[in-house]
Motif scaffolding. Structure first.
Motif, PDB file in Angstrom:
ATOM      1  N   SER A   1      -4.790  -0.292   3.771  1.00  0.00           N
ATOM      2  CA  SER A   1      -4.527   1.083   4.207  1.00  0.00           C
ATOM      3  C   SER A   1      -5.009   1.318   5.636  1.00  0.00           C
ATOM      4  O   SER A   1      -4.724   2.367   6.227  1.00  0.00           O
ATOM      5  CB  SER A   1      -5.212   2.083   3.266  1.00  0.00           C
TER       6      SER A   1
ATOM      7  N   HIS B   1       0.833  -1.213   0.000  1.00  0.00           N
ATOM      8  CA  HIS B   1       0.000   0.000   0.000  1.00  0.00           C
ATOM      9  C   HIS B   1       0.863   1.256   0.000  1.00  0.00           C
ATOM     10  O   HIS B   1       0.617   2.191  -0.782  1.00  0.00           O
ATOM     11  CB  HIS B   1      -0.913  -0.023   1.233  1.00  0.00           C
TER      12      HIS B   1
ATOM     13  N   THR C   1      -7.680   2.227  13.380  1.00  0.00           N
ATOM     14  CA  THR C   1      -8.675   1.517  12.566  1.00  0.00           C
ATOM     15  C   THR C   1      -8.737   0.052  12.965  1.00  0.00           C
ATOM     16  O   THR C   1      -9.821  -0.543  13.038  1.00  0.00           O
ATOM     17  CB  THR C   1      -8.328   1.626  11.073  1.00  0.00           C
TER      18      THR C   1
ATOM     19  N   THR D   1     -13.575   7.480   7.410  1.00  0.00           N
ATOM     20  CA  THR D   1     -12.300   8.170   7.215  1.00  0.00           C
ATOM     21  C   THR D   1     -12.505   9.628   6.815  1.00  0.00           C
ATOM     22  O   THR D   1     -11.559  10.406   6.792  1.00  0.00           O
ATOM     23  CB  THR D   1     -11.445   7.474   6.132  1.00  0.00           C
TER      24      THR D   1
ATOM     25  N   THR E   1     -12.790  -2.594   4.503  1.00  0.00           N
ATOM     26  CA  THR E   1     -11.413  -2.297   4.911  1.00  0.00           C
ATOM     27  C   THR E   1     -10.441  -2.874   3.901  1.00  0.00           C
ATOM     28  O   THR E   1     -10.797  -3.668   3.020  1.00  0.00           O
ATOM     29  CB  THR E   1     -11.128  -2.850   6.323  1.00  0.00           C
TER      30      THR E   1
ATOM     31  N   PRO F   1      -7.040  10.512  -3.291  1.00  0.00           N
ATOM     32  CA  PRO F   1      -7.904   9.506  -2.661  1.00  0.00           C
ATOM     33  C   PRO F   1      -8.705   8.728  -3.694  1.00  0.00           C
ATOM     34  O   PRO F   1      -8.883   9.159  -4.842  1.00  0.00           O
ATOM     35  CB  PRO F   1      -8.823  10.351  -1.773  1.00  0.00           C
TER      36      PRO F   1
ATOM     37  N   ARG G   1     -11.587   2.022   5.029  1.00  0.00           N
ATOM     38  CA  ARG G   1     -10.402   1.847   4.182  1.00  0.00           C
ATOM     39  C   ARG G   1      -9.535   3.099   4.365  1.00  0.00           C
ATOM     40  O   ARG G   1      -9.646   4.066   3.624  1.00  0.00           O
ATOM     41  CB  ARG G   1     -10.823   1.669   2.720  1.00  0.00           C
ATOM     42  N   GLY G   2      -8.680   3.046   5.376  1.00  0.00           N
ATOM     43  CA  GLY G   2      -7.866   4.203   5.726  1.00  0.00           C
ATOM     44  C   GLY G   2      -7.908   4.447   7.216  1.00  0.00           C
ATOM     45  O   GLY G   2      -8.206   3.546   8.011  1.00  0.00           O
ATOM     46  N   TYR G   3      -7.636   5.690   7.635  1.00  0.00           N
ATOM     47  CA  TYR G   3      -7.564   6.041   9.054  1.00  0.00           C
ATOM     48  C   TYR G   3      -8.806   6.820   9.443  1.00  0.00           C
ATOM     49  O   TYR G   3      -9.233   7.725   8.717  1.00  0.00           O
ATOM     50  CB  TYR G   3      -6.314   6.887   9.324  1.00  0.00           C
TER      51      TYR G   3
END
Length: 788
Positions: A696, A546, A701, A605, A693, A585, A630-632
């Protein structure tokens, strides 16, 4: 003892007010890593460049031996002199001295002289010879009136004041504490979203140790707003509790309409003891309404074991002990006790008097390092002929640390050994990673010798971090500023690197198209270019992939790249400017969107609880909700989980290792008090849920998704997460380098590994080339199928 007035607190307690206000303002959750600025550029003169390639074996052995002894003395030898020395300056100076040694005997002499003033009871002797008798001062015949001094490490304290859970302390050394450390706090944070525009009140019981001057117990209440701004802030400065009898106290405040968090807590100001019990927080929209209870974590201190720090609370105060107790507790239950004392103890285990660590340094030398020393009149005992520390400090002044950069080889060697030792003694995952950390030291020292620039040395440090396989692990420097990305992103699909998302406003200007396959970048085959990035990234395979995709092609802003692409079976060349200041993104629906009459999409996110709250009733009544992780996550969105369950929930344990021995030998335990406690919130969501998810998703997360999986709240759709959780414990190195790493250990609630493994989806989805080409979100499509 109710008070709403903050204007009168300056008069009788001005000094405490200023100290307390500073403490209250500084209490915060662990911050994100900040970039460090580089030191002034400084050339490398011929006399301070040691060419270890000419006498490779001896010079490397010298550096390795110094590196190991440096770590043993810095972190485990408890002399007052070792606690006082400037260790960064000493590292650079020490490197310059040991590189002069031409053989084992000269190295032994150099090491002995270097450490004589810092650690006079440390002994260095040749391997195979009879060890000398230990210094008599280690175990004197008469110990009357003496105190034992030894190191304890909970994780390792590296000066990060906002991460008080990482601590290093010497027993019987309150004089290590700065004068400002007469304040100790225990706090927790509440998401303010649901209480914006409301009045709140904090109620608790508290008492102080009677007969003690400057021994005051306080409650804390603070409202946190965006950009480090504060709303209500009160800590009872004008009415501290000094009585030995239990008293009830109350603080009222107002929650601003942009508030993010509410901080509540307890504080002891001065030297002594204070007890706290039965915390309660209430909120109401106006004075005509009844007060409603605001859920708190462990408000009665019944969670965890008696004697441990309070579960679910943050503690901060070097030289203070924090514990739950049943002795003198409020209403015969449990209470929080904050106490200062003559013995600063992080936990019970400690080295015994006379206990030694004997370690091979390499180069045919052994070091014998006392782990405990006796102290008299506030000074650790030492041999009568010990050199004065001031002589060493004067010699070290030749190292102008602020003027040096990584163009100086001694600074590079010093930075390698400083970083290597922190991980050698305190990195919590060596049992789970396949690495030869001893060889990593040799490799880094070899490469550091040939580096000729700050950027080259940055690469050397990054390669060393790769060996840790830590997704949080990385090295930053100000020279990385000014970089830019392409106005599109990459994905790895069916073994190929493809163009994925393109910035909408750039589509007409760039010559790439979604679904193009990247064959080469600036003349470098894409496999080679991708692997070059992969080789500098620490962590699991999925996290490294990633990150490598994010970093592919990143370079100075405004520079042009040449891309060789494949489109519909034919090759073409495309010139693209790096003109985007952040990674592009993925293309997703709006942060909160109704996909049809029955299903909502919420991107956690991009949507904080402040964004979700106005839609909370609609979401609660929806037949299905898809939560995208999918991310923080944006902010403390863990509150959304509290709407999905009717029962209390907990997170996995955050375990901070406890060490008294070097090389992580015989680790004595963990501090496992850090754990999320989640109570149900209304309205309760009635429908079905799916969480999305991929690789990333990291850290916070993964805490959220582990709760989702453990309590079977929803299906998890996508790919495995990054496999890196637990708070970071960053530190700086000479030359302006900033290092990030994971300082604690996290496993899943079923005790299975999380590190490198990640949270496994319950439904796996693989992207396809055709899906990317036509712009499908195959993760989202699968989630919709599951809900329907």
């Amino acid at each position: 003892m109710e008070s709403n007035n903050k204007n009168n607190i300056l008069k009788p307690y001005f000094l405490f007010f200023m100290v307390g206000l500073l403490v209250l303002a500084l209490i915060d959750l662990p911050p994100q890593l900040a970039a460090a600025s580089p030191d002034k550029q400084h050339g490398n003169s011929a006399e301070n460049v040691a060419d270890i390639s000419k006498t490779d074996s001896q010079q490397l052995e010298n550096l390795r031996a110094f590196a190991k002894l440096y770590g043993y003395v810095r972190y485990f030898h408890p002399s007052d002199e070792a606690a006082a020395i400037d260790w960064e300056r000493f590292a650079v100076y020490g490197v310059s001295q040991v590189l002069k040694a031409q053989n084992r005997d000269e190295l032994q002499q150099q090491l002995t002289e270097l450490f004589a003033a810092i650690a006079p009871t440390v002994q260095i002797y040749p391997q195979g010879s009879n060890p000398p008798a230990p210094e008599a001062s280690i175990q004197p015949e008469d110990i009357t009136g003496l105190e034992l001094v030894a190191w304890q490490h909970q994780g390792v304290g590296l000066g990060n004041s906002n991460m008080p859970f990482y601590q290093s302390a010497r027993l019987n050394r309150l004089n290590d504490i700065s004068p400002a450390a007469t304040v100790a706090t225990t706090v927790q944070f509440v998401d303010a979203t649901a209480y914006r525009g409301m009045e709140i009140k904090l109620v608790a019981a508290l008492k102080a140790e009677g007969g003690k001057a400057n021994n005051n117990a306080h409650l804390l209440l603070r409202v946190d707003r965006p950009n480090n701004q504060f709303g209500a802030m009160n800590y009872m400065a004008d009415r501290p509790v000094t009585s030995a009898q239990w008293q009830s106290a109350q603080i009222n405040g107002y929650v601003d309409k942009d508030a993010e968090k509410i901080l509540i807590g307890a504080m002891l100001m001065g030297q002594g003891k204070a007890w706290f019990g039965s915390f309660q927080l209430y909120a109401r929209a106006d004075s005509e309404e009844e007060w409603k209870v605001v859920p708190l974590t462990n408000p009665l201190f019944t969670g965890g074991e008696v004697g441990d720090p309070p579960a679910g609370w943050y503690v901060n105060g070097k030289g203070f002990q924090f514990s739950t107790t049943t002795v003198d507790a409020f209403k015969q239950g449990r209470s929080l006790l904050i106490a200062s004392g003559g013995v600063e103890q992080l936990f019970n285990a400690k080295p015994a008097a006379g206990e030694l660590a004997e370690r091979a340094l390499g180069a045919g030398l052994i070091a014998r390092v006392p782990l405990a020393l006796y102290s008299k009149d506030g000074k650790t005992l030492k041999p009568a002929n010990t050199p004065e520390l001031s002589h060493l400090e004067q010699a070290m002044q030749s190292v102008q640390l602020a003027e040096l950069t990584a163009t100086d080889s001694n600074l590079r060697f010093a930075s390698v050994l400083i970083a290597w030792n922190i991980f050698q003694h305190f990195y919590p995952y060596f049992d789970l990673v396949d690495t030869d950390w001893q060889q990593a030291l040799t490799d880094a020292l070899r490469q550091a010798q040939t580096d000729s620039s700050e950027h080259e040395f940055l690469t050397t440090l990054q390669r060393m971090m790769v060996e840790l396989q830590d997704g949080h692990g990385g090295v930053g420097h100000a020279l990385q500023q000014g970089r830019a990305w392409f106005p599109f992103s990459f994905a790895k699909v069916e073994g190929k690197v493809v163009i994925k998302a393109i910035v909408e406003t750039e589509k007409a200007a760039v010559c790439v198209e979604q679904g193009d396959i990247l064959l080469a970048l600036d003349g470098t085959n894409i496999t080679e270019a991708f692997n070059e990035q992969l080789d500098l990234i620490s962590g699991s395979r999925q996290w490294r992939t990633h990150q490598a995709l994010l970093r592919l092609g990143i370079a100075k802003h405004g520079t042009e790249a040449i891309l060789l692409l494949e489109r519909q079976g034919r090759q073409l060349t495309c010139n693209v400017l790096r003109n985007y200041l952040q990674p592009v993104p993925d293309q997703r629906p709006a942060a909160i969107e109704s996909l049809d009459d029955s299903i909502y999409y919420v991107d956690l996110t991009r949507a904080a609880m402040t964004d979700i709250q106005p839609k909370i009733d609609e979401l609660a009544s929806a037949e299905g909700v898809i939560f995208d992780l999918r991310g923080y996550p944006k902010g403390d969105v863990h509150a959304i989980l509290q709407h999905l369950s009717t029962k209390p929930m907990q997170s996995a344990y955050f375990r901070i290792p406890q060490h008294i021995y070097p090389d992580q030998e015989r680790m004595v335990g963990y501090n496992s008090t850090g754990r999320w406690q989640l109570s149900p919130l209304q309205p309760h969501f009635q429908g079905k849920f799916v969480f999305l998810t991929d690789s990333s998703a990291i850290s916070n997360t993964e805490t959220l998704l582990e709760i989702v999986k453990h309590y079977q709240l929803a299906e998890i759709v996508g790919k495995p997460t990054a496999g890196a959780n637990g708070n970071i414990n960053p530190f700086s190195l000479p030359g302006g380098y900033r290092v990030n790493w994971t300082g604690m250990r996290v496993v899943q609630q079923d005790q299975s590994a999380l590190h490198l493994v990640g949270i496994q989806p319950t439904v796996t989805v693989e992207q396809t080339l055709q899906g990317v080409l036509v712009g499908r979100d195959e993760y989202l499509e699968r989630a919709i199928e599951l809900l329907k």
